[in-house]
Design a protein around this motif. Structure first.
Motif, PDB file in Angstrom:
ATOM      1  N   PRO A 140      -7.254 -25.940   3.524  1.00  0.00           N
ATOM      2  CA  PRO A 140      -7.035 -24.966   2.796  1.00  0.00           C
ATOM      3  C   PRO A 140      -7.524 -23.840   3.657  1.00  0.00           C
ATOM      4  N   VAL A 141      -5.959 -23.594   4.767  1.00  0.00           N
ATOM      5  CA  VAL A 141      -6.442 -22.395   5.985  1.00  0.00           C
ATOM      6  C   VAL A 141      -5.167 -21.610   5.933  1.00  0.00           C
ATOM      7  N   LYS A 142      -5.284 -20.465   6.034  1.00  0.00           N
ATOM      8  CA  LYS A 142      -4.198 -19.205   6.499  1.00  0.00           C
ATOM      9  C   LYS A 142      -3.691 -19.404   7.293  1.00  0.00           C
ATOM     10  N   THR A 143      -2.653 -18.746   8.404  1.00  0.00           N
ATOM     11  CA  THR A 143      -1.852 -19.179   9.405  1.00  0.00           C
ATOM     12  C   THR A 143      -0.960 -17.805   9.421  1.00  0.00           C
ATOM     13  N   CYS A 144      -0.569 -17.862  11.294  1.00  0.00           N
ATOM     14  CA  CYS A 144      -0.670 -16.938  11.740  1.00  0.00           C
ATOM     15  C   CYS A 144       0.547 -17.664  12.316  1.00  0.00           C
ATOM     16  N   ILE A 145       1.290 -16.486  13.529  1.00  0.00           N
ATOM     17  CA  ILE A 145       2.403 -17.500  14.523  1.00  0.00           C
ATOM     18  C   ILE A 145       2.334 -15.329  15.538  1.00  0.00           C
ATOM     19  N   ARG A 146       2.178 -15.623  16.627  1.00  0.00           N
ATOM     20  CA  ARG A 146       2.530 -14.769  17.430  1.00  0.00           C
ATOM     21  C   ARG A 146       3.685 -15.592  18.655  1.00  0.00           C
ATOM     22  N   ILE A 147       4.459 -14.625  19.041  1.00  0.00           N
ATOM     23  CA  ILE A 147       5.384 -14.828  19.542  1.00  0.00           C
ATOM     24  C   ILE A 147       6.308 -14.125  20.791  1.00  0.00           C
ATOM     25  N   SER A 148       6.052 -13.833  22.035  1.00  0.00           N
ATOM     26  CA  SER A 148       5.833 -13.468  23.166  1.00  0.00           C
ATOM     27  C   SER A 148       7.040 -14.064  24.321  1.00  0.00           C
ATOM     28  N   VAL A 149       7.569 -13.032  24.282  1.00  0.00           N
ATOM     29  CA  VAL A 149       9.203 -13.568  25.661  1.00  0.00           C
ATOM     30  C   VAL A 149       8.767 -12.559  26.743  1.00  0.00           C
ATOM     31  N   THR A 150       8.626 -12.816  28.169  1.00  0.00           N
ATOM     32  CA  THR A 150       8.662 -12.298  29.023  1.00  0.00           C
ATOM     33  C   THR A 150       9.910 -12.127  29.781  1.00  0.00           C
ATOM     34  N   ASP A 151      10.588 -11.339  30.065  1.00  0.00           N
ATOM     35  CA  ASP A 151      11.560 -10.860  31.033  1.00  0.00           C
ATOM     36  C   ASP A 151      12.053 -11.065  32.014  1.00  0.00           C
ATOM     37  N   PHE A 152      12.619 -11.231  33.512  1.00  0.00           N
ATOM     38  CA  PHE A 152      12.495 -10.696  34.665  1.00  0.00           C
ATOM     39  C   PHE A 152      11.786  -9.935  35.144  1.00  0.00           C
ATOM     40  N   GLN A 153      12.003  -9.170  34.090  1.00  0.00           N
ATOM     41  CA  GLN A 153      11.242  -7.546  35.339  1.00  0.00           C
ATOM     42  C   GLN A 153       9.712  -7.159  34.277  1.00  0.00           C
ATOM     43  N   GLU A 154       9.116  -9.389  33.860  1.00  0.00           N
ATOM     44  CA  GLU A 154       7.777  -9.382  33.864  1.00  0.00           C
ATOM     45  C   GLU A 154       7.457  -8.106  32.240  1.00  0.00           C
ATOM     46  N   ARG A 155       8.718  -7.963  31.608  1.00  0.00           N
ATOM     47  CA  ARG A 155       8.700  -6.997  30.016  1.00  0.00           C
ATOM     48  C   ARG A 155       8.393  -8.235  29.051  1.00  0.00           C
ATOM     49  N   ALA A 156       6.941  -7.916  28.058  1.00  0.00           N
ATOM     50  CA  ALA A 156       6.656  -8.529  26.671  1.00  0.00           C
ATOM     51  C   ALA A 156       7.323  -8.245  26.009  1.00  0.00           C
ATOM     52  N   SER A 157       8.243  -9.108  25.109  1.00  0.00           N
ATOM     53  CA  SER A 157       8.195  -7.965  24.314  1.00  0.00           C
ATOM     54  C   SER A 157       7.604  -8.980  23.065  1.00  0.00           C
ATOM     55  N   VAL A 158       7.086  -9.061  21.981  1.00  0.00           N
ATOM     56  CA  VAL A 158       6.038  -9.721  20.406  1.00  0.00           C
ATOM     57  C   VAL A 158       6.386  -9.545  19.666  1.00  0.00           C
TER      58      VAL A 158
END
Length: 363
Positions: A140-158
């Protein structure tokens, strides 16, 4: 309540509080560790199940016991050459990302990069799969997920799943990396309170010290009484001094000489010696007078009960309490003591084996 009793109660309360806190902490650590291990295993399983939907047959294979990755390379990958509008350059995968890469073989990482670019992971969908696995495992735990994608210019979208909690940002469970450059980071978070970890017998274990404290607080006198009757050995001695000695006038006999220089005034309820005077409580004074007037200075528990509590409210605990108070009153001023044997209390001397005849104090 007496000062000593209050101090004892405060001390016992502090001890119970410390024991309860210790039990709670131990239970929390034990179950929290097990839950985190199970949550980690189901998180990886949820990620693999979600990737299976993208036709990653070349990346994953199905075994009899469930889903698992193919054999992994142990060595670090060579630098990756990247050609884009900015030109050609090399990209080195950090060791910490490679160590936590879900797939380490170069070809398979490349395939995942292509598939995830066309069909990116959705945090909410992945979180739903993870939740369903946890529910099946009864965690009985609560969960969450974070996805981060880094492009070729090292910029991350979360992107986060909807059930994001502020505390997760500094307390992640674990992260996995996907893609040729390990450019996709998938992080899982779990949250639970101590009240969810401690349940059932855990609550009983926490409350047990308080139950014991309450039992001892309300019944300690009776416990002491039972233990004293069972384990304390009383020696039989007789009275040496003038017990009792009726004083003053026959029509006003209220002073007894207990021994040389020690007198008991039943009217004033006072024990008096040359150097000490003790004022007795009414019930204690009456009990001492009963002893002095009884044959052989002996009283049964029923006789004490009948005389001190004529309304029938007497109990063994009350009898023991008034006897204990009488013993305390005699201590330090006379050699007399109250002995107990076979349900009979007797006034005795602690220094003699003879009974001296009565005599009267002259008026």
């Amino acid at each position: 309540m007496k000062v000593n009793n209050k101090r004892l109660l405060y001390l016992e309360t502090i001890i119970c509080l410390l024991i309860s806190v210790g039990i709670t902490y131990a239970l929390y650590q034990n179950k929290a560790k097990r839950w985190e291990e199970q949550s980690s295993a189901t998180f990886r399983q949820a990620l693999e199940l979600e990737l299976q939907k993208r036709d990653t047959v070349m990346v994953f294979h199905k075994e009899a016991m469930g889903y698992s990755t193919l054999s992994l390379d142990d060595s670090l990958p060579k630098p990756i050459r990247i050609i884009d509008e900015l030109g050609e350059r090399e990209y080195i995968i950090p060791k910490e990302k490679y160590d936590h890469s879900l797939v380490k073989e170069t070809l398979k990482r490349s395939i995942l990069s292509i598939l995830l670019e066309d069909y990116p992971l959705v945090p909410d969908t992945l979180n739903e799969i993870w939740d369903s696995l946890l529910i099946t495992a009864n965690i009985p735990v609560k969960t969450c997920i974070r996805i981060s994608v880094t492009d070729f210019q090292e910029r991350a979208s979360v992107a986060h799943s909807k059930d994001i909690f502020e505390s997760f940002s500094s307390d992640s469970l674990l992260s996995y990396y996907l893609g040729e450059r390990c450019e996709v980071e998938v992080t899982g978070f779990v949250f639970y309170g101590w009240y969810e970890v401690v349940s059932g017998w855990g609550y009983f274990a926490i409350c047990l010290p308080w139950i014991v404290l309450a039992f001892l607080f309300f019944f300690y006198k009776k416990i002491i009484f039972i233990l004293e009757r069972r384990f304390v050995k009383h020696e039989t001695l007789t009275i040496k001094t003038m017990v009792p000695v009726i004083a003053v006038k026959a029509e006003d006999s209220h002073v007894y000489q207990l021994e040389e220089g020690v007198f008991f005034d039943t009217k004033e309820k006072v024990l008096k010696s040359a150097s000490l005077t003790k004022k007795l409580a009414p019930q204690v004074a009456y009990l001492l007078k009963l002893f002095l007037e009884s044959e052989g200075y002996r009283l049964s528990t029923s006789k004490i009960d009948e005389n001190l509590w004529a309304d029938g409210s007497g109990t063994q605990e009350r009898i023991y309490t008034v006897i204990r108070r009488l013993r305390k009153s005699l201590d330090g001023i006379t050699h007399l003591m109250v002995d107990y044997e076979n349900d009979i209390y007797q006034l005795k001397s602690s220094i003699s084996d003879e009974i001296v005849k009565n005599s009267t104090i002259p008026t």
